[in-house]
Design a protein around this motif. Sequence first.
Motif, mmCIF file in Angstrom:
data_model
loop_
_atom_site.group_PDB
_atom_site.id
_atom_site.type_symbol
_atom_site.label_atom_id
_atom_site.label_comp_id
_atom_site.label_asym_id
_atom_site.label_seq_id
_atom_site.Cartn_x
_atom_site.Cartn_y
_atom_site.Cartn_z
ATOM 1 N N CYS A 237 9.914 -7.949 89.548
ATOM 2 C CA CYS A 237 8.564 -7.567 89.186
ATOM 3 C C CYS A 237 8.720 -6.566 88.228
ATOM 4 O O CYS A 237 9.338 -5.557 88.725
ATOM 5 C CB CYS A 237 7.690 -7.265 90.206
ATOM 6 N N ALA A 238 8.284 -6.695 87.058
ATOM 7 C CA ALA A 238 8.375 -5.582 85.922
ATOM 8 C C ALA A 238 6.815 -5.220 85.907
ATOM 9 O O ALA A 238 5.903 -5.778 85.840
ATOM 10 C CB ALA A 238 8.630 -6.265 84.828
ATOM 11 N N ALA A 239 6.833 -3.715 86.184
ATOM 12 C CA ALA A 239 5.671 -3.016 86.001
ATOM 13 C C ALA A 239 5.599 -2.283 84.387
ATOM 14 O O ALA A 239 6.289 -1.773 83.918
ATOM 15 C CB ALA A 239 5.386 -2.151 87.200
ATOM 16 N N SER A 240 4.557 -2.500 83.866
ATOM 17 C CA SER A 240 4.068 -1.881 82.562
ATOM 18 C C SER A 240 3.038 -1.090 82.662
ATOM 19 O O SER A 240 1.769 -1.208 83.590
ATOM 20 C CB SER A 240 4.307 -2.738 81.628
ATOM 21 N N GLY A 241 2.771 -0.420 81.580
ATOM 22 C CA GLY A 241 1.116 0.376 81.597
ATOM 23 C C GLY A 241 1.568 1.705 81.895
ATOM 24 O O GLY A 241 2.497 2.425 81.975
#
Length: 117
Positions: free
Chosen positions: A21-25
């Motif tokens: 799972c890639a988190a961004s922001g």
Amino acid sequence: VQLVESGGGLVQAGDSLRLSCAASGDTLRLYAMGWFRQAPGKEREYVGGIVWSAGASSYADSVKGRFTISRDYYKNMVYLQMNSLKSEDTGIYYCAAKIIKTSWSEWGQGTQVTVSS
């Protein structure tokens, strides 16, 4: 915070699979990340989670000893290593995040895991 899962698929019972799972922001706001799953006809259930800064993890009883959550703090990634998969592990797996301690407020779109027996 935006979350994008990957790594689902069709496997046989006893196999292993790793979800990412890639988190961004605004990831500086993350308190924890975790995984949930939803089997057909059932409610979404907690699989496990990890406190983002400290790295402490917790698991549902149904996956303890088989699943491991880890994170790469600097890449903003969380992983779910699933071993000894069973047919009852089949479902859509969702990545989730907490911005505040009390609420899973951010969700990914889900990735399908199917375990055939």
